[in-house]
Write an enzyme that holds these catalytic residues in place. Structure first.
Site, short mmCIF file in Angstrom:
data_model
loop_
_atom_site.label_atom_id
_atom_site.label_comp_id
_atom_site.label_asym_id
_atom_site.label_seq_id
_atom_site.Cartn_x
_atom_site.Cartn_y
_atom_site.Cartn_z
N HIS A 1 4.73 4.34 -3.06
CA HIS A 1 5.47 5.55 -3.44
C HIS A 1 5.80 6.42 -2.23
O HIS A 1 6.66 7.30 -2.34
CB HIS A 1 4.67 6.37 -4.46
CG HIS A 1 3.19 6.35 -4.20
ND1 HIS A 1 2.36 5.45 -4.83
CD2 HIS A 1 2.42 7.08 -3.37
CE1 HIS A 1 1.12 5.65 -4.40
NE2 HIS A 1 1.13 6.62 -3.51
N ASP B 1 -10.23 1.72 -4.41
CA ASP B 1 -10.00 3.16 -4.24
C ASP B 1 -10.84 3.98 -5.21
O ASP B 1 -10.90 5.20 -5.08
CB ASP B 1 -8.52 3.49 -4.47
CG ASP B 1 -7.63 2.93 -3.39
OD1 ASP B 1 -8.06 2.93 -2.22
OD2 ASP B 1 -6.50 2.49 -3.69
N ASP C 1 0.84 -1.19 0.00
CA ASP C 1 0.00 0.00 0.00
C ASP C 1 0.88 1.25 0.00
O ASP C 1 1.89 1.33 0.71
CB ASP C 1 -0.90 -0.01 1.24
CG ASP C 1 -1.81 1.21 1.29
OD1 ASP C 1 -2.64 1.35 0.38
OD2 ASP C 1 -1.66 2.00 2.24
#
Length: 1530
Positions: free
Chosen positions: A542, A641, A539
């Site tokens: 980045h 999402d 999750d």
């Protein structure tokens, strides 16, 4: 390296400074990588290190590097340019390699690096090696908190099983926050969600059941970069967060956050009405809010005091610091004042400071205008004060910018939440539910204190500072390699963050030791997941520190080597994606169809996420270059999402969208609820209901529910397409809303077509017409068709009633679904053409009115029977390539190198000279090929294949017609020696012509490439052991021998004597003149300018090239014919410069005869029994200078007598005038230039000749510009004694003396009439040789003692002596390099070594050698033949030999450097010289391989720049380099 057993081999070419860390190299387990060196590294000491597991049982250790060993296939010394390393991958994972070029092992000295990603296999069953490959993955994301107690999981997860998914992705299973209940707000990473009422062991049993019974793998999220606000670890170890103790730079951001919170409180209570700001704000209030916050609130808290310094205080401290010093330096000790900056420390108000020691070095020194220490101190303090004022002003300006930006960001956030059409549209300000902006920090006890109080607490209260913690969040388009919460990033002050107010950002630091508690906590979390699940979803990858994610994933794979990693990674940059993938070992990235804004964009995304090639792509060899690939995707129709597609698009769009996703050649995924037509976003934060269970009772899901059965069929199809090798894909658009997606199996030649009528927006009863579709092939079957149509009147989506008991979906949607039906049964299409196997036309289908938006149909298409037959025929023909006794290989074995020249090469001029009506092939929109033969095609085809350029003009030409195939076979069929091969190609091409046009380029490439490779190998097999056993570079260079040697009807050699001993050339009849002709090949000087006619056969070029291109390659017979042919044309003691078949020969080259004699000497030394050539009979065309041309055999003479005549003529000194002198012979030459003289200087023994009006050596440029007034003036007359001719003469004398001793040459002397006395005398060869040796150094050498007024540079050799223009003798030119090789006995070893060093420093270019000293007035480095300027020294290419860098001279430079280095008696010099030479050769290797002509050019402009006026392939360029390589490898 041989490739057997169909091993897949990828060739990685290492380049200097080759950083590939942001490129992705994906390979499969069992594949092999062959690492080779690029040309620029071939000369370096390259050492490669890697952490690859070379054995399957090896444990991966990231920091454990092993050096890989080179394999060198060539058995020759200094010939290791094609060395390679061979790695077979035995284990999945991501492995790093790096290399050095300085001979060291140190990783810090890395010159290049990269990663290999070996695709993982999810193992279903160890016992029978049953695996799930990535392309087969169908994943469903499930909210774990909606599964209920563990005892009910299987009943709810059974829906996933019956929907055809093979991976379940569970959102975090850990204990969630009591505050938000968000699936990603984890309160305790080690404990399970209390709703499960179970243990990790029970979850393991459930996962085991799913893998054993359902063959479904399980993965879950790993959430590293934040914890829930109420995480207990924060209480015990607040240092894991970004608080005001470890991150005091956040104090100003906290104060600003409190001001914004207070604004919401005040406005919501209508306390700001006097300011014109109500609690129910409107868009027009935003500017009022901006002014209020900036001018009335923020300004009163003096934010600048967190950053600026107290100047008076610092000046006082600095003065005290200086007073303690005993000494003042005479000058400034540090001049860069900009390095002195304000340090903020703990960000206490007005407590910022500076580095006093640095300030002392900058400002404290003895000033000229002052004398005492106090004066110097005062001056230093003044300068420091000015610097501090500047810094304070700068900080204030920067702060104001940040505060303005922060308020602007707040207003944008407010606008979105309150006023934007796609926002939540808040109505009234409220602190808890609808604040002005979300808060950035979590406060102790969740108390929101007044900014006045917080202003004090953040300065004075340690406990408060400890428990004020920064929230995590998301920054659009941020750099993922930075930590946005670190000092200096200013993200929290500028309000750049989209915050997650229920999550605290954790602080890992840059290494384990920075926060050991957090590291250990997360490591245990990783262990729990890796021992329970088959993989994870990283999750927010980045935002997770790269080093930490790497260590955790290494740890997970230490526990479970096949641990599969999917990542949520949105960097917005492909290279950055690859960087993360390589470092962490990510297997696939989440990609979303939701991002498509229309059907066309959806098609583009399907194409972009798909692996494999486009339909019609080339059939790649098992051995091919390793190219970087795109990252692997797990492509979702909807993720957890994304908002619901039903809400954002339409109900009808779900089916065509999921079908398009299923056709992608990648992993695919979906979100639980999509298939059940849940018409709203199943919120990861607020959803508390459970999913429905599998069953046939009320409130349960079964095969008749919504899209469940269709999904199962689509998932099954997706898996079958991957398993059965449907690896090619193309996406077309039939109209604005209809996509056609085709998957093709290149082995079975079957295609699966999806026609998807999308519905991006709500459906009405009229839609765009879809034109009939023409299909090439037989429609085998309709795999499935389906239609979805939702009656909004019966069940409006906007008014959907959510069940209180479970997560429910739409119930009244109409769904039509059929599988495996015939065309006649279809509701969606009708066939308007025959479909029987004997029908060869296109199948045409039309779409019915039922094929409305929300419809799909999937067809299976097979090839027509006749195409199958042709393919089978082609497969049998292709097998001939590997069968040594096949028809093809039998044909090849009979081919000579002359035949291969026609098949592989042949220039335009040569082809036209054949008179058969052929020329080089012209490709529309591209241009003419370089060669008529296969090389012309291959030079283009290799580049197309490498990057799969299916829209290239050559590919279009092949698709549009059969012209190129007919051209190839027909031009070979008309010549007897290549007729059989032409017929073989014709047979192959007839089968290819029967294929679908889209298939033709790939099969054409397959045939041409494989046959071309075999033809090359056959060519090399006919050459000498030196070529056959050498490196790729030497073999490639030797092909110039094939390219340039051929039989050209309009450039024939003179007849050899019919009395010549065997072997003799074959004879034939000219097809046009019917004259008897000898099939005697000649050597072209170069392409494209010197291929045919009078311009083909140059005496000088032929014999400069003969040793390299014919003798060293083993072409002894052709070399003999050339020697004897040119010898028959001897006249005036010379052989022709331009041969012109002997009839129109021109004798204006003084050097050609010496190169001819030198070639004969080389022939006798290299060819077995080569001395026999001296007794060969030569048919003299001109027995005397003035005799008419004689027929062959009429006047035979032995070669040694002809040689004797050459020496005699030179010794007697001969003057003659060219026949036909005048403009018809040479338009540019002045009359005096036609007068020639040759002779031998009695005093020195040096050969001499020429005059200032002609140019009789290789530097033969004659001026031709009236405008620049250089017409008739030779650019380089070189009359007198040219240094290379003296050396050639000396070499020949030494050889003849030896031949005389061995009784193969009958003359030891020459009787002449002395030019000076007029009396007969005998000149002995050894006396002549000694005279040259005695005079050479003193006449040609220019050492430090030479005082001549013409000396421009010393430690060199003169280019000539006794030239008419004395100064030209002293020009620094490279011709002495030839002399240093052919007659080294003449030289002083010290003097020549110095001169060679001068060449290296001054004349040596990138590829060639400058023909003139750059300091010379006449030097012009760039050759422009059509220069029409009025500049004398460059017009019409007058500078041809006055600067441009000629490649053939490089061969002699290398040979000279190598030979003379060995004479210096210093091993270090030899070693350095070889390294120097290998560097030069590496550049030529690169040049050769990048040249589409596959040869070396004549010359380059200055510094190796391309010259468009140069020949692209020049005989002597390749020849002398081959000679150099021969010397180097002996």
């Amino acid at each position: 390296m041989d490739n057997c057993n169909n091993e897949q081999v990828r060739v990685l070419i290492l380049n200097e400074n080759g950083d590939k860390s942001k490129e992705l190299f994906r390979l499969k387990k069992g594949w092999i990588v062959q690492i080779v060196l690029s040309s620029n590294l071939s000369c370096k000491n390259v050492r490669i290190f890697t952490n690859i597991c070379l054995n399957e049982n090896d444990e991966f250790q990231r920091l454990n590097y092993k050096e890989l060993k080179w394999i060198c296939p060539s058995n020759r010394k200094c010939d290791d340019s094609n060395r390679y390393i061979y790695i077979q991958f035995k284990k999945s994972g991501t492995f790093h390699y790096y290399f050095t070029i300085d001979g060291t092992t140190i990783k810090e000295n890395v010159n290049g690096e990269g990663y290999f990603q070996i695709e993982p296999y999810l193992v279903l069953n160890d016992s029978n090696n049953e695996t799930l490959e990535e392309d087969c993955i169908t994943c469903q994301t499930v909210l774990s908190k909606c599964l209920g107690p563990l005892s009910e999981w299987l009943s709810r997860l059974e829906v996933t099983y019956h929907s055809g998914y093979n991976i379940i992705h569970l959102t975090p299973i850990q204990l969630l926050s009591n505050i938000s209940n968000s699936s990603y707000a984890i309160k305790d990473h080690h404990k399970l969600n209390s709703i499960f009422n179970g243990t990790y062991e029970e979850i393991k049993r459930i996962i085991h059941h799913m893998i054993q019974q359902w063959k479904i793998f399980s993965i879950t999220d790993l959430v590293y970069n934040h914890v829930a606000n109420d995480c207990q670890l924060l209480v015990e170890h607040p240092e894991i967060s970004y608080n005001l103790i470890n991150s005091p730079y956040l104090k100003s951001a906290v104060l600003l956050d409190s001001i914004l919170i207070q604004f919401t409180c005040d406005a919501s209570e209508d306390k700001l009405l006097s300011q014109g700001i109500p609690s129910e704000i409107k868009e027009e209030h935003l500017q009022l809010i901006r002014n209020y916050l900036l001018n009335e609130q923020i300004s009163k808290y003096n934010f600048s005091e967190f950053y600026i310094c107290d100047i008076d205080l610092l000046i006082e401290q600095f003065q005290n610091h200086l007073l303690k010093l005993d000494h003042c330096p005479e000058k400034c000790l540090y001049e860069n004042e900009e390095d002195l900056v304000i340090k903020h420390g703990k960000y206490e108000r007005m407590r910022s400071s500076i580095d006093f020691n640095l300030a002392e070095k900058i400002y404290f020194f003895q000033r000229k205008n002052f004398k005492t220490k106090q004066q110097w101190i005062n001056a230093a303090c003044v300068d420091l004060r000015n610097r501090l004022k500047f810094l304070n002003n700068f900080l204030c300006e920067k702060l104001n910018e940040n505060l303005n930006r922060s308020i602007d960001n707040c207003l944008q956030s407010c606008h979105y939440h309150f006023f934007s059409s796609d926002g939540p549209k808040y109505k009234k300000l409220s602190l808890l539910s609808t604040p002005f902006v979300p808060k950035y920090f979590s406060y102790p006890n969740q108390e929101y204190l007044h900014p006045d109080l917080i202003n004090q607490l953040i300065q004075n209260d340690i406990h408060y500072q400890t428990y004020v913690m920064a929230h995590n969040g998301w920054i659009m388009n941020d750099d993922p390699l930075r930590c946005f919460a670190d000092e200096g990033q200013e993200v929290y002050l500028r309000r750049d963050l989209i915050p997650w107010c229920d999550l605290i950002k954790v602080r890992f630091g840059s290494k384990r030791e920075d926060c050991p508690i957090l590291y250990s906590y997360m490591k245990e979390y990783t262990r729990l997941i890796a021992t329970t699940f088959h993989g994870c979803r990283l999750d927010n990858c980045h935002s997770t520190p790269l080093w930490f994610a790497q260590e955790m994933m290494d740890y997970a794979r230490e526990i479970n080597p096949n641990f599969y990693i999917i990542a949520e990674l949105f960097t917005g940059n492909i290279n950055l994606d690859n960087y993360f993938i390589n470092h962490i070992g990510i297997n696939s990235l989440i990609r979303e169809s939701y991002r498509a804004f229309d059907p066309c964009h959806l098609g583009q995304i399907v194409s972009s996420v798909s692996q494999g090639d486009s339909i019609g792509s080339f059939i790649q060899s098992n051995v091919r270059p390793l190219l970087s690939t795109k990252s692997y995707s797990c492509f979702y129709d909807q993720t957890h999402d994304n908002p619901s597609e039903i809400e954002s698009r339409s109900v009808e769009d779900l089916l065509p969208r999921s079908a398009c996703v299923s056709m992608a050649n990648s992993s695919i995924g979906s979100y639980r609820g999509y298939d059940e037509l849940v018409p709203h976003y199943i919120d990861v934060v607020h959803e508390t209901r459970f999913y429905a269970k599998w069953g046939f009772e009320k409130q349960q899901i079964n095969s008749k529910t919504a899209l469940i059965s269709i999904r199962k069929a689509l998932n099954s199809l997706h898996i079958e397409l991957a398993q059965q090798g449907f690896n090619q894909l193309i996406v077309d658009q039939l109209n604005t809303s209809t996509l056609l997606i085709t998957r093709h199996n290149i082995e079975r030649h079957q295609s699966i077509l999806l026609i998807s009528h999308t519905s991006f927006f709500e459906v009405n009863e009229k839609w765009e017409y879809i034109s009939p579709l023409s299909i090439e092939g037989i429609i085998d079957d309709i795999i499935l068709e389906a239609i979805i149509n939702h009656p909004q009147d019966k069940e409006p989506v906007r008014n959907f009633q959510r069940s209180n008991d479970y997560i429910n979906g739409l119930e009244h949607t109409k769904i039509y679904f059929k599988e495996n039906l015939s065309i006649e049964q279809s509701q969606c299409i009708c066939l308007t053409s025959p479909n029987s196997p004997d029908y060869t036309g296109y199948r045409t289908i039309e779409f019915t009115d039922h094929f409305r938006p929300g419809s799909i149909i999937i067809l299976q298409i097979s090839l027509l029977p006749q195409i199958y037959e042709s393919i089978n025929n082609l497969k049998e023909l292709i097998k001939q390539f590997t069968n040594s006794s096949s028809q093809f290989n039998k044909i090849i074995k009979e081919l000579t190198l002359i035949d291969l020249e026609r098949i592989l090469y042949r220039s335009s001029d040569e082809e036209q000279a054949d008179g058969k009506g052929f020329d080089v092939y012209l490709i529309p929109d591209y241009g003419k090929l370089n060669y008529c033969g296969l090389q012309g095609i291959m030079s283009v085809l290799e580049k197309i294949r490498l990057h799969n350029q299916l829209k290239h003009p050559l590919i279009n030409n092949l698709k549009q017609g059969n012209w190129l195939m007919d051209y190839i076979s027909n031009r070979l069929k008309i010549h007897p020696n290549t007729k059989q091969l032409g017929e073989w190609y014709e047979n192959v091409f007839n089968n290819i012509k029967c294929l679908s046009r889209v298939m033709i380029p790939s099969y054409f490439d397959l045939i041409i490439t494989k046959s071309y490779t075999i033809l090359l190998e056959h060519g090399w097999s006919l050459m000498s052991p030196f070529i056959k056993q050498s490196s790729t570079f030497i073999r490639a260079l030797a092909l110039s021998s094939v390219q340039l040697i051929s039989i050209v009807p309009n450039a024939r050699l003179p007849f050899l004597s019919p009395n010549l001993r065997e072997p003799r050339p074959n004879e034939d009849q000219d097809e046009q003149t019917f004259e008897r002709v000898q099939q005697c090949p000649s050597l072209a000087a170069g392409f494209p300018h010197f291929g045919a006619g009078i311009w083909r056969n140059w005496g000088r070029d032929t014999f400069i090239s003969l040793r390299g291109l014919l003798l060293l390659t083993g072409r002894y017979k052709e070399a003999r014919y050339l020697i004897l042919s040119y010898g028959g044309c001897l006249r005036h003691g010379l052989i022709p410069n331009l041969l012109g078949d002997g009839k129109t020969a021109r004798y204006n080259a003084r050097d050609a005869v010496w190169w001819w004699l030198y070639s004969i000497s080389c022939y006798t030394k290299i060819v077995p029994n080569g001395y026999e050539i001296l007794s060969d009979k030569i048919s003299r065309l001109y027995p005397t200078d003035n005799s008419p041309m004689q027929s062959s055999g009429l006047h035979d003479q032995l070669l040694f007598d002809v040689i004797h005549e050459v020496l005699l003529r030179h010794l007697q000194t001969l003057t003659f005038r060219e026949r036909g002198a005048g403009p018809l012979l040479d338009l540019n030459m002045m009359d005096q230039g036609f007068n020639n003289q040759i002779g031998i200087d009695e005093k020195t023994g040096f050969v001499f000749g020429g005059n200032q009006w002609n140019c009789g050596t290789w530097m033969d440029k004659m001026g031709s510009s009236d405008k620049a007034q250089n017409k008739g003036y030779p650019a380089t007359p070189r009359d007198g004694s040219a240094i290379e001719l003296v050396a050639l003469c000396r070499s020949i004398l030494a050889w003849l003396i030896q031949m005389n001793k061995e009784k193969y040459y009958p003359y030891d002397s020459i009787e002449i009439v002395s030019p000076s006395t007029g009396k007969k005398c005998r000149i002995y060869l050894n006396e002549w040789l000694n005279r040259i040796d005695e005079n050479f150094e003193k006449e040609f050498g220019i050492d430090e003692t030479n005082l001549s007024k013409y000396v421009n540079r010393k430690q060199i050799y003169k280019d000539t002596i006794n030239s008419t223009c004395k100064w030209t003798d002293f020009q620094f030119r490279p011709n002495f390099l030839i002399a240093a090789v052919v007659a080294p006995e003449m030289f002083d070893k010290n003097h020549i070594w110095l001169a060679l060093n001068q060449v290296e420093l001054i004349l040596l270019g990138k590829y060639g050698v400058k023909t003139l000293d750059p300091d010379d007035y006449n030097y012009v480095g760039d050759y422009i033949n059509d220069d029409d300027s009025n500049e004398y020294k460059r017009a019409h290419g007058f500078n041809y030999h006055n600067g441009p860098e000629w490649l053939w001279l490089t061969g002699y430079y290398i040979r000279a450097k190598l030979y003379w280095s060995k004479q210096q008696n210093d091993p270090l010099i030899i070693k350095q010289t070889i390294e120097h030479i290998q560097k030069i050769l590496s550049l030529h290797m690169e040049l050769l391989f990048s040249n589409d002509w596959k040869g070396l050019p004549e010359l380059t402009n200055a510094n190796g720049q391309f010259s468009p006026y140069s020949c692209s392939v020049q005989a002597w360029s390749s020849a002398t380099l081959l000679e150099a390589l021969y010397d180097l490898t002996q």
